[in-house]
Motif scaffolding. Structure first.
Motif, PDB file in Angstrom:
ATOM      1  N   PRO B  30      35.713  21.094   5.417  1.00 48.31           N
ATOM      2  CA  PRO B  30      35.136  20.177   6.782  1.00 48.31           C
ATOM      3  C   PRO B  30      34.697  18.936   5.845  1.00 48.31           C
ATOM      4  O   PRO B  30      34.357  19.071   4.747  1.00 48.31           O
ATOM      5  N   ASP B  31      34.681  17.713   6.480  1.00 50.86           N
ATOM      6  CA  ASP B  31      34.128  16.443   6.010  1.00 50.86           C
ATOM      7  C   ASP B  31      32.782  16.637   5.731  1.00 50.86           C
ATOM      8  O   ASP B  31      32.013  17.583   6.236  1.00 50.86           O
ATOM      9  N   PRO B  32      32.232  15.839   4.752  1.00 44.29           N
ATOM     10  CA  PRO B  32      30.941  16.057   3.934  1.00 44.29           C
ATOM     11  C   PRO B  32      29.868  15.500   5.155  1.00 44.29           C
ATOM     12  O   PRO B  32      30.307  14.496   6.056  1.00 44.29           O
ATOM     13  N   TYR B  33      28.812  16.096   5.005  1.00 43.40           N
ATOM     14  CA  TYR B  33      27.597  15.610   5.799  1.00 43.40           C
ATOM     15  C   TYR B  33      27.197  14.105   5.343  1.00 43.40           C
ATOM     16  O   TYR B  33      27.560  13.873   4.129  1.00 43.40           O
ATOM     17  N   LEU B  34      26.661  13.456   6.469  1.00 43.74           N
ATOM     18  CA  LEU B  34      26.360  12.187   6.254  1.00 43.74           C
ATOM     19  C   LEU B  34      24.691  11.974   6.125  1.00 43.74           C
ATOM     20  O   LEU B  34      23.998  12.661   6.994  1.00 43.74           O
ATOM     21  N   ASN B  35      24.203  11.192   5.233  1.00 44.75           N
ATOM     22  CA  ASN B  35      22.761  11.099   5.244  1.00 44.75           C
ATOM     23  C   ASN B  35      22.418  10.152   6.587  1.00 44.75           C
ATOM     24  O   ASN B  35      23.079   9.019   6.787  1.00 44.75           O
ATOM     25  N   GLY B 317      16.696  13.382  17.700  1.00 46.77           N
ATOM     26  CA  GLY B 317      16.014  12.379  17.079  1.00 46.77           C
ATOM     27  C   GLY B 317      16.458  11.509  15.844  1.00 46.77           C
ATOM     28  O   GLY B 317      15.929  10.728  15.274  1.00 46.77           O
ATOM     29  N   HIS B 318      17.709  11.877  15.522  1.00 43.98           N
ATOM     30  CA  HIS B 318      18.651  11.672  14.288  1.00 43.98           C
ATOM     31  C   HIS B 318      17.726  11.525  13.275  1.00 43.98           C
ATOM     32  O   HIS B 318      17.926  10.529  12.085  1.00 43.98           O
ATOM     33  N   VAL B 319      17.073  12.600  12.865  1.00 40.24           N
ATOM     34  CA  VAL B 319      16.299  12.788  11.575  1.00 40.24           C
ATOM     35  C   VAL B 319      17.287  13.758  10.916  1.00 40.24           C
ATOM     36  O   VAL B 319      16.881  13.651   9.605  1.00 40.24           O
ATOM     37  N   ALA B 320      18.051  14.424  11.262  1.00 42.43           N
ATOM     38  CA  ALA B 320      18.750  15.569  10.414  1.00 42.43           C
ATOM     39  C   ALA B 320      20.204  14.738   9.976  1.00 42.43           C
ATOM     40  O   ALA B 320      20.521  13.832  10.891  1.00 42.43           O
ATOM     41  N   PRO B 321      20.945  15.394   9.112  1.00 42.07           N
ATOM     42  CA  PRO B 321      22.087  14.961   8.650  1.00 42.07           C
ATOM     43  C   PRO B 321      23.006  14.739   9.731  1.00 42.07           C
ATOM     44  O   PRO B 321      22.992  15.367  10.913  1.00 42.07           O
ATOM     45  N   LEU B 322      24.226  13.918   9.678  1.00 43.15           N
ATOM     46  CA  LEU B 322      25.447  13.975  10.543  1.00 43.15           C
ATOM     47  C   LEU B 322      26.500  14.910  10.070  1.00 43.15           C
ATOM     48  O   LEU B 322      26.557  15.027   9.026  1.00 43.15           O
ATOM     49  N   ALA B 323      27.201  15.250  10.988  1.00 38.95           N
ATOM     50  CA  ALA B 323      28.275  16.006  10.692  1.00 38.95           C
ATOM     51  C   ALA B 323      29.573  15.756  11.502  1.00 38.95           C
ATOM     52  O   ALA B 323      29.408  15.241  12.431  1.00 38.95           O
ATOM     53  N   ARG B 324      30.612  16.152  10.851  1.00 41.04           N
ATOM     54  CA  ARG B 324      31.946  15.751  11.550  1.00 41.04           C
ATOM     55  C   ARG B 324      32.270  17.158  12.234  1.00 41.04           C
ATOM     56  O   ARG B 324      32.404  18.142  11.729  1.00 41.04           O
ATOM     57  N   ALA B 339      22.590  30.294  29.839  1.00 39.47           N
ATOM     58  CA  ALA B 339      22.837  31.016  28.540  1.00 39.47           C
ATOM     59  C   ALA B 339      22.246  30.019  27.284  1.00 39.47           C
ATOM     60  O   ALA B 339      22.888  28.901  26.843  1.00 39.47           O
ATOM     61  N   GLY B 340      20.915  29.754  27.299  1.00 33.16           N
ATOM     62  CA  GLY B 340      20.253  29.131  26.685  1.00 33.16           C
ATOM     63  C   GLY B 340      20.824  28.714  25.115  1.00 33.16           C
ATOM     64  O   GLY B 340      20.433  27.769  24.500  1.00 33.16           O
ATOM     65  N   GLY B 341      21.336  29.899  24.567  1.00 31.94           N
ATOM     66  CA  GLY B 341      21.747  29.998  23.032  1.00 31.94           C
ATOM     67  C   GLY B 341      23.019  29.308  23.104  1.00 31.94           C
ATOM     68  O   GLY B 341      23.595  29.050  21.896  1.00 31.94           O
ATOM     69  N   LEU B 342      23.802  28.804  24.302  1.00 31.67           N
ATOM     70  CA  LEU B 342      25.021  27.912  24.086  1.00 31.67           C
ATOM     71  C   LEU B 342      24.917  26.758  24.614  1.00 31.67           C
ATOM     72  O   LEU B 342      25.937  26.090  24.998  1.00 31.67           O
ATOM     73  N   ARG B 343      23.800  26.123  24.556  1.00 26.23           N
ATOM     74  CA  ARG B 343      23.839  24.525  25.176  1.00 26.23           C
ATOM     75  C   ARG B 343      23.356  23.775  23.905  1.00 26.23           C
ATOM     76  O   ARG B 343      22.819  22.796  24.298  1.00 26.23           O
ATOM     77  N   TYR B 344      23.999  23.865  22.768  1.00 24.74           N
ATOM     78  CA  TYR B 344      24.018  22.715  22.004  1.00 24.74           C
ATOM     79  C   TYR B 344      25.133  22.031  22.153  1.00 24.74           C
ATOM     80  O   TYR B 344      26.339  22.299  22.257  1.00 24.74           O
ATOM     81  N   HIS B 345      24.804  20.456  21.720  1.00 28.08           N
ATOM     82  CA  HIS B 345      25.859  19.435  22.014  1.00 28.08           C
ATOM     83  C   HIS B 345      27.239  19.753  21.035  1.00 28.08           C
ATOM     84  O   HIS B 345      28.280  19.087  21.181  1.00 28.08           O
ATOM     85  N   GLY B 346      26.989  20.233  19.739  1.00 26.31           N
ATOM     86  CA  GLY B 346      28.082  19.952  18.708  1.00 26.31           C
ATOM     87  C   GLY B 346      28.564  21.546  18.402  1.00 26.31           C
ATOM     88  O   GLY B 346      28.166  22.468  19.187  1.00 26.31           O
ATOM     89  N   MET B 347      29.038  21.617  17.286  1.00 25.05           N
ATOM     90  CA  MET B 347      29.610  22.968  16.915  1.00 25.05           C
ATOM     91  C   MET B 347      29.908  23.030  15.394  1.00 25.05           C
ATOM     92  O   MET B 347      29.864  21.942  14.542  1.00 25.05           O
ATOM     93  N   SER B 348      29.771  24.146  14.805  1.00 25.71           N
ATOM     94  CA  SER B 348      29.582  24.166  13.424  1.00 25.71           C
ATOM     95  C   SER B 348      30.825  23.533  12.804  1.00 25.71           C
ATOM     96  O   SER B 348      31.906  23.479  13.230  1.00 25.71           O
ATOM     97  N   PRO B 349      30.533  22.742  11.741  1.00 26.41           N
ATOM     98  CA  PRO B 349      31.511  21.918  11.118  1.00 26.41           C
ATOM     99  C   PRO B 349      32.847  22.842  10.606  1.00 26.41           C
ATOM    100  O   PRO B 349      34.064  22.337  10.764  1.00 26.41           O
TER     101      PRO B 349
END
Lengths: 456, 456
Positions: B30-35, B317-324, B339-349
């Protein structure tokens, strides 16, 4: 020697193929049931309008030591059994006790309790007889849930009379029972004669188990192809629940253990009766004469420790048979104790007899001490116990603390009958400090005793 | 050959002693996290103010194939593991399918889900580092519950930011977390800068996972001896959750089975990533090139099936790293899906990369079809599934029905991540027919995509 595992599971081959009928080994039998209309001993046939045939036979069977578990019921058990025998290493450490603490955990199924063991059997026999529907009552809701699961599996209709106070306090219990396809009616209700009478006499009452039983029995008797089933108290239920202790005993044998003390919470007696049967056998036949058995009941509903050993009605409406048992009187209305599953006025005739004859002890515990034990247990063992089960935890902790004083390394086994997911209001009330204890006065009890029937 | 048992348990000796790090076998990383401040790739040191040291190391470790599970974490696992591999005989029969259906059941612990596997590890490492407290967020409440259990066990303080809408809908979840001794704050809250800003911008908002993450991270960074922990998405979480698939694979081997299809629900990806890792290894190294992997997501929050593979913020809030990753945009506010546990906007890199590279499939399912599967499953298998888990059940049933059409006897394995005891409002709404489906329009999604950051 290898370290004893946290969890011991039997293999499917090692699981019991027969239930154990403790009555076959009792020196003296419990007194016979009485017909409520004529107050005379009843026979199997008197029970046929209420229970299905095979269950009537099991109810009266005090001679066959082992009874085959039907293959279909064994299959059902294999869906969620074996239940694990768990070594409470973390709790032992926290208590700094030399005692070894084990618990048989029956909460690993959606009903969240041991009740499914008898539900599976009773519904199976009803289906075999060609019945189409069943009725029952439920207090805390564990029995109603278990039965709805078994009825969904075997394809029978089910109507559950749920004690009104629990019905209102536990909307999610209702939802689970609905998910499994059963109907629920808060009791007392207008759907039965006995319900209407009770409502007339006690308008706005929150109901009781004794009252819900009356309604469920009446409904079964007046519905074609329908019978009543009960989740505790009865001999047949203790028979089915013997699977708990048979598994415990086999699992303990696998790891080279045997309990010095066996502890269970006791409402109607189904869990303790089931857990202890296989061990009580060893006490009765002299193999293990020194094993201690402890029934733990709520101080608010102390049928063993403060009740009378007498003939009494099993239900408030007096439509069900009478049994000789420890009882607080069938009109006894327990206070709003959170352990809804332990609020029955009587006690299994088998357990009552064993207690009366000195084979087991009983202790009554206040609910704040019970919840204190529940929270301690949850934090160390990571299982959130049902309030009912937590009564046994309280006593097990107390025994382990005695061992810390005496230095004895006793082996303690208790039944962890179920999980407390539907009891969070009670936990909240405890954590917020608003939970109180209620202990009936002698006068309160005298009122209940005054309603005991005069026999013969 | 002997009949395959309903439940297969590993012995404690057979339980995994190491986690499996799937990244070590991926053809491309996976691509690296960004600051988040400078939008440049970050190193281990950039993560140290947020996560504890060992977890930072695990997060960046893409070379060690196996990582030892610390002895203390193994002990913790033994409190509630192994989890059973269950053959869904009853469901197969009801579906009249030639397919063999297995599920790995992670709900046999009080947290009611697989989340405890990573909670135990993360809290252990925090304790090793001498930290005193942790912060986290929770949506449905499973992660918060699991973490509160682990913190109670290891003796660390915990503050949980719970998505406000769940906080209000699920009072009993709060009570469980309180029972285990943690604090809970509904998010967005006035306790953080980012919370106050969000409240100002969206007064009365029900919150989101992305927002709760921001608050928990901010709180951790500004509290001495405190770090933040996350229950999904991250590489370290997938690493810890690999214990699920390692057990599944070993249990299937014991009974001579191997899955043709591996199915898991996917919110942030922790469950599917954990279940599939040990099997994906065999696909990546060519041993089992034809195994199918299916991620199941809600149609209301379709990050894989309709999202963009792009760099995005992990929090609102954009305080955590970015991921691709596959993302719907960090401002995407999912509808009130149960399904409150499936309401995240992203997905594991990691999952995003594997999906992007064609190693796995994804399907999106509507929630009424999900609850239909949940009720069917409950009635046949007697386990009440969590709505999240029921997404996997839906897909498993659909695959089994395809087998009925084609006559193929495929072996299906899905992850039953947890139980639905705290989701009874959703079950009730389904049973009463008031549940509706929500599928975002392309325009809805475009709004989310418009917020994606422009990188490099």
């Amino acid at each position: 020697m290898a370290k004893i595992p946290y969890r011991t599971y039997l293999t499917e081959e090692e699981m019991p193929k027969q239930w154990y009928n403790l009555r076959a080994d009792m020196k003296e039998q419990p007194d016979p049931y009485l017909n409520p209309a004529i107050l005379q001993p009843l026979g199997r046939d008197d029970l046929l309008p209420i229970f299905c045939e095979e269950l009537c036979a099991q109810e009266m069977n005090s001679t066959d030591r082992y009874i085959d578990i039907p293959e279909e019921v064994q299959s059902f058990y294999r869906i969620y059994r074996p239940s694990p025998l768990i070594r409470a290493y973390n709790l032992e450490k926290a208590l700094d006790t030399p005692a070894k603490i084990y618990y048989q955990f029956e909460g690993n199924n959606t009903s969240g309790s041991h009740k499914l063991n008898s539900a599976a059997a009773q519904v199976y026999y009803a289906k075999q007889q060609g019945l189409k529907c069943l009725t029952t009552e439920t207090g805390a809701g564990q029995w109603g849930t278990a039965l709805s699961m078994a009825c969904a599996h075997y394809g029978l209709d089910l109507t559950v009379y749920m004690v009104r106070v629990s019905y209102e306090q536990k909307p999610f219990r209702k939802a689970v029972i609905h998910t499994f396809g059963a109907d629920i009616i808060p009791s007392p209700s207008e759907t039965t004669e006995v319900g209407r009478a009770i409502l007339k006499q006690h308008p706005g009452t929150g109901g009781s188990l004794g009252c819900a039983i009356s309604e469920a029995v009446e409904r079964a008797i007046h519905t074609d192809g329908c019978r009543y089933v009960l989740g505790s108290v009865l001999n047949q239920v203790l028979l089915h629940q013997s699977v708990i202790g048979l598994e415990s005993r086999a699992a303990m044998e696998k790891i080279g253990e045997y309990p010095d003390i066996v502890i269970g919470c006791a409402g109607g007696g189904s869990n303790l009766g089931g857990l202890m049967a296989a061990f009580m056998k060893d006490k009765l036949d002299g193999t293990r004469p020194n094993t201690e058995f402890i029934a733990v009941e709520p101080a608010s509903c102390p049928s063993l420790t403060r009740g009378r050993y007498a003939y009494d009605f099993c239900d408030t409406g007096h439509v069900a048979p009478l049994a000789r048992m420890y009882t607080l009187g069938s009109d006894f209305m327990p206070s709003a104790n959170h352990a809804g599953g332990l609020r029955y006025h009587g006690m299994s005739p088998v357990l009552s007899k064993l207690y009366h004859d000195g084979y087991m002890k009983a202790v009554a515990v206040e609910q704040t001490r019970v919840f204190d034990a529940a929270v301690q247990f949850a934090r160390h063992e990571t299982i959130l116990p049902a309030p009912e089960s937590a009564h046994a935890i309280r006593a097990a902790i107390d025994e382990a603390l005695k061992c810390r004083e005496s230095g004895e390394a006793k082996t303690i086994l208790f039944g962890l009958t179920g999980t407390g997911y539907f009891d969070m209001n009670a936990y909240t009330s405890f954590l917020e400090g608003s939970m109180t204890d209620y202990i009936p006065t002698d006068e309160d009890l005298e009122k209940g005793f005054a309603t005991l029937p005069t026999i013969g």
